[in-house]
Design an enzyme around this catalytic site. Structure first.
Site, PDB file in Angstrom:
ATOM      1  N   GLY A   1      29.190  91.442  94.787  1.00  0.00           N
ATOM      2  CA  GLY A   1      30.496  91.959  94.381  1.00  0.00           C
ATOM      3  C   GLY A   1      30.937  91.273  93.082  1.00  0.00           C
TER       4      GLY A   1
ATOM      5  NE  ARG B   1      27.926  95.026  97.454  1.00  0.00           N
ATOM      6  CZ  ARG B   1      28.628  93.894  97.513  1.00  0.00           C
ATOM      7  NH1 ARG B   1      28.006  92.782  97.848  1.00  0.00           N
ATOM      8  NH2 ARG B   1      29.914  93.867  97.229  1.00  0.00           N
TER       9      ARG B   1
ATOM     10  CG  ASP C   1      28.527  84.389 101.302  1.00  0.00           C
ATOM     11  OD1 ASP C   1      28.395  85.524 100.814  1.00  0.00           O
ATOM     12  OD2 ASP C   1      29.173  84.166 102.337  1.00  0.00           O
TER      13      ASP C   1
ATOM     14  CB  THR D   1      33.181  86.124  95.657  1.00  0.00           C
ATOM     15  OG1 THR D   1      33.809  87.012  96.586  1.00  0.00           O
ATOM     16  CG2 THR D   1      33.343  84.699  96.157  1.00  0.00           C
TER      17      THR D   1
ATOM     18  CG  ASP E   1      35.698  88.223  99.308  1.00  0.00           C
ATOM     19  OD1 ASP E   1      34.569  88.557  99.718  1.00  0.00           O
ATOM     20  OD2 ASP E   1      36.522  89.010  98.811  1.00  0.00           O
TER      21      ASP E   1
ATOM     22  CG  ASP F   1      33.863  84.514 101.068  1.00  0.00           C
ATOM     23  OD1 ASP F   1      33.342  85.486 101.639  1.00  0.00           O
ATOM     24  OD2 ASP F   1      33.588  84.174  99.889  1.00  0.00           O
TER      25      ASP F   1
ATOM     26  NE  ARG G   1      31.847  90.112 101.664  1.00  0.00           N
ATOM     27  CZ  ARG G   1      31.048  91.101 101.281  1.00  0.00           C
ATOM     28  NH1 ARG G   1      30.481  91.872 102.172  1.00  0.00           N
ATOM     29  NH2 ARG G   1      30.812  91.323 100.013  1.00  0.00           N
TER      30      ARG G   1
HETATM   31  P1  ADP Z   1      27.552  88.535  97.448  1.00  0.00           P
HETATM   32  O1  ADP Z   1      26.664  87.707  96.579  1.00  0.00           O
HETATM   33  O2  ADP Z   1      28.803  89.006  96.760  1.00  0.00           O
HETATM   34  O3  ADP Z   1      27.789  87.892  98.801  1.00  0.00           O
HETATM   35  P2  ADP Z   1      25.620  90.285  98.752  1.00  0.00           P
HETATM   36  O4  ADP Z   1      25.819  89.662 100.090  1.00  0.00           O
HETATM   37  O5  ADP Z   1      25.484  91.764  98.651  1.00  0.00           O
HETATM   38  O6  ADP Z   1      26.787  89.915  97.725  1.00  0.00           O
HETATM   39  O7  ADP Z   1      24.305  89.635  98.108  1.00  0.00           O
HETATM   40  C1  ADP Z   1      23.921  90.060  96.795  1.00  0.00           C
HETATM   41  C2  ADP Z   1      22.407  90.206  96.738  1.00  0.00           C
HETATM   42  O8  ADP Z   1      21.792  88.937  97.035  1.00  0.00           O
HETATM   43  C3  ADP Z   1      21.861  91.139  97.803  1.00  0.00           C
HETATM   44  O9  ADP Z   1      22.001  92.493  97.441  1.00  0.00           O
HETATM   45  C4  ADP Z   1      20.403  90.683  97.809  1.00  0.00           C
HETATM   46  O10 ADP Z   1      19.718  91.196  96.678  1.00  0.00           O
HETATM   47  C5  ADP Z   1      20.538  89.178  97.658  1.00  0.00           C
HETATM   48  N1  ADP Z   1      20.534  88.570  98.987  1.00  0.00           N
HETATM   49  C6  ADP Z   1      21.588  88.409  99.816  1.00  0.00           C
HETATM   50  N2  ADP Z   1      21.185  87.833 100.977  1.00  0.00           N
HETATM   51  C7  ADP Z   1      19.835  87.635 100.867  1.00  0.00           C
HETATM   52  C8  ADP Z   1      18.797  87.100 101.712  1.00  0.00           C
HETATM   53  N3  ADP Z   1      19.081  86.628 102.935  1.00  0.00           N
HETATM   54  N4  ADP Z   1      17.515  87.081 101.260  1.00  0.00           N
HETATM   55  C9  ADP Z   1      17.217  87.551 100.023  1.00  0.00           C
HETATM   56  N5  ADP Z   1      18.114  88.073  99.180  1.00  0.00           N
HETATM   57  C10 ADP Z   1      19.415  88.113  99.599  1.00  0.00           C
HETATM   58  O1  F6P Z   2      33.069  90.374  98.316  1.00  0.00           O
HETATM   59  C1  F6P Z   2      33.975  90.974  97.427  1.00  0.00           C
HETATM   60  C2  F6P Z   2      34.459  92.291  98.008  1.00  0.00           C
HETATM   61  O2  F6P Z   2      35.375  92.872  97.125  1.00  0.00           O
HETATM   62  C3  F6P Z   2      35.101  92.172  99.380  1.00  0.00           C
HETATM   63  O3  F6P Z   2      36.428  91.660  99.320  1.00  0.00           O
HETATM   64  C4  F6P Z   2      35.005  93.609  99.834  1.00  0.00           C
HETATM   65  O4  F6P Z   2      35.088  93.739 101.238  1.00  0.00           O
HETATM   66  C5  F6P Z   2      33.609  93.992  99.331  1.00  0.00           C
HETATM   67  O5  F6P Z   2      33.359  93.194  98.195  1.00  0.00           O
HETATM   68  C6  F6P Z   2      33.479  95.449  98.953  1.00  0.00           C
HETATM   69  O6  F6P Z   2      32.116  95.647  98.685  1.00  0.00           O
HETATM   70  P1  F6P Z   2      31.627  96.871  97.748  1.00  0.00           P
HETATM   71  O7  F6P Z   2      31.881  96.466  96.336  1.00  0.00           O
HETATM   72  O8  F6P Z   2      30.152  96.982  98.049  1.00  0.00           O
HETATM   73  O9  F6P Z   2      32.425  98.072  98.140  1.00  0.00           O
END
Ligand code: ADP
Ligand code: F6P
Length: 329
Positions: A15, A76, A107, A130, A132, A134, A176
């Site tokens: 995000g 993502r 994270d 982010t 959030d 969090d 989130r």
């Molecule tokens: P954020 O970084 O905002 O938490 P995501 O949870 O979507 O967003 O994670 C972003 C990207 O990081 C994912 O689309 C994926 O490519 C990579 N990623 C997240 N978790 C894992 C994991 N357990 N193993 C490998 N890649 C991961």
């Molecule tokens: O993690 C940031 C965030 O904006 C959250 O607050 C929200 O729930 C989520 O991303 C939305 O995800 P997406 O951009 O995939 O709709």
């Protein structure tokens, strides 16, 4: 002996959040300051897998500190969750000559970098990008402050129409699974009630609170609801129906703020935070450090092991909840 960091790759992932451009700028300019090359990787892990990588220099990042979003784009990337995908990414980094990474994301992005490091040993430093707030290991994530200002401004506007029509508004905000945006922006916007996952307000107490507001002559009310709140067992639309049924004197509306909370020019606080985090990340890499996340604590830049950052919990501010309760008298 840690290998010399020659070429640093920087990317934004997951995000997006306001301040990411300012962080990219700081990474690029810090690399130049320490006479290291810097490469921009587009679209997070997606671009790492496809080799969508470009050289960046101090001039490449002119006039972006004030821009929301990320000019390197974000994504993502399910493929990076596979060993095959990470192998492709590693090969692309070898072709580009990148031997260190700065990952700007949440994270999930940090988790991906940690796993990638375990397989290929590419040193990385994370910047918690982010809205959030969090992520354990920092008082404030990059973008949180700007998102709060965006939400408060939006609620101020909603309050204008709510008071013109003596209405109750349920305003849903992002975050989130945590309630930091809802709690801080709710207090800042003077919300009558704030529903967050961390505190079980309960439907009865919500009704009593709204009744009390009404008895005290409040002709309009704002209830801020964190999108992750499950304590009432109802979403904002169901809450509207529930209040209309139980407090028929209320005229109720719903406003879901959505993705506007992710946009906008970063606040000064987030621009300064981004600049400090970018410098700290590059200098940590040059010092031979890895698998750490930059954070701010008591106004100082700190480094937290990524495994702690992604597993840790960010606690809700109980004192702020107490303040919020007092303010709704
Ligand atoms: P954020 O970084 O905002 O938490 P995501 O949870 O979507 O967003 O994670 C972003 C990207 O990081 C994912 O689309 C994926 O490519 C990579 N990623 C997240 N978790 C894992 C994991 N357990 N193993 C490998 N890649 C991961
Ligand atoms: O993690 C940031 C965030 O904006 C959250 O607050 C929200 O729930 C989520 O991303 C939305 O995800 P997406 O951009 O995939 O709709």
């Amino acid at each position: 002996m840690s290998r010399k960091i020659e070429k640093i790759g920087v990317f934004t992932s997951g995000g997006d959040s306001p301040g990411m451009n300012a962080a990219i700028r700081a990474v690029v300019r810090s690399s130049a300051f320490w006479e290291r090359e810097c490469m921009g990787i587009y679209r997070g892990y997606d671009g790492m897998i496809t080799g969508d990588i470009v050289p960046l220099n101090a001039r490449s990042v002119n006039n972006i500190i004030n821009r929301g979003g990320t000019f390197l784009k974000s994504a993502r990337c399910p493929e990076f969750r596979t060993a095959e995908g990470r192998k492709k990414a590693y090969k692309q980094l070898q072709v580009a000559g990148i031997n260190a990474l700065v990952v700007i994301g949440g994270d999930g992005s940090l988790t991906g970098a940690d796993i990638f490091h375990g397989e290929y040993g590419i040193p990385f430093i994370g910047i918690p990008g982010t809205i959030d707030n969090d992520i354990f290991g920092t008082r404030t994530t990059l973008g949180f402050d700007t998102a709060l200002n965006t939400v408060v401004e939006a609620i101020d506007k909603i309050r204008d129409t709510a008071s013109s029509h003596h209405r109750l508004f349920f305003v849903e905000v992002m975050g989130r699974d945590v309630g930091h945006i809802a709690l801080n922006a709710g207090v800042g916007a003077g919300a009558e009630e704030i529903l967050i996952p961390e505190e079980d307000l309960g439907l009865d107490r919500l009704l009593q609170s709204l009744e009390r507001s009404r008895r005290r002559g409040k002709s309009s009310s704002i209830v801020v609801v964190a999108e992750g709140d499950r304590t009432t067992g109802k979403n904002v639309y169901e809450l509207k129906d529930y209040v209309e049924k139980n407090l028929p004197e209320y005229d109720v509306r719903v406003s879901v703020l959505g993705h506007m909370q992710r946009g906008g020019a970063p606040s000064c606080f987030d621009r300064v935070l981004a600049s400090r985090m970018g410098v700290k990340a590059v200098e940590a890499l040059i010092d031979g450090k890895s698998n750490l996340m930059v954070g701010i604590h008591d106004k100082e830049m700190i480094l937290t092991p990524v495994k702690e950052a992604i597993k840790g919990q960010t606690k809700i501010d109980k004192e702020l909840i107490r303040v919020s309760d007092i303010m709704t008298l």
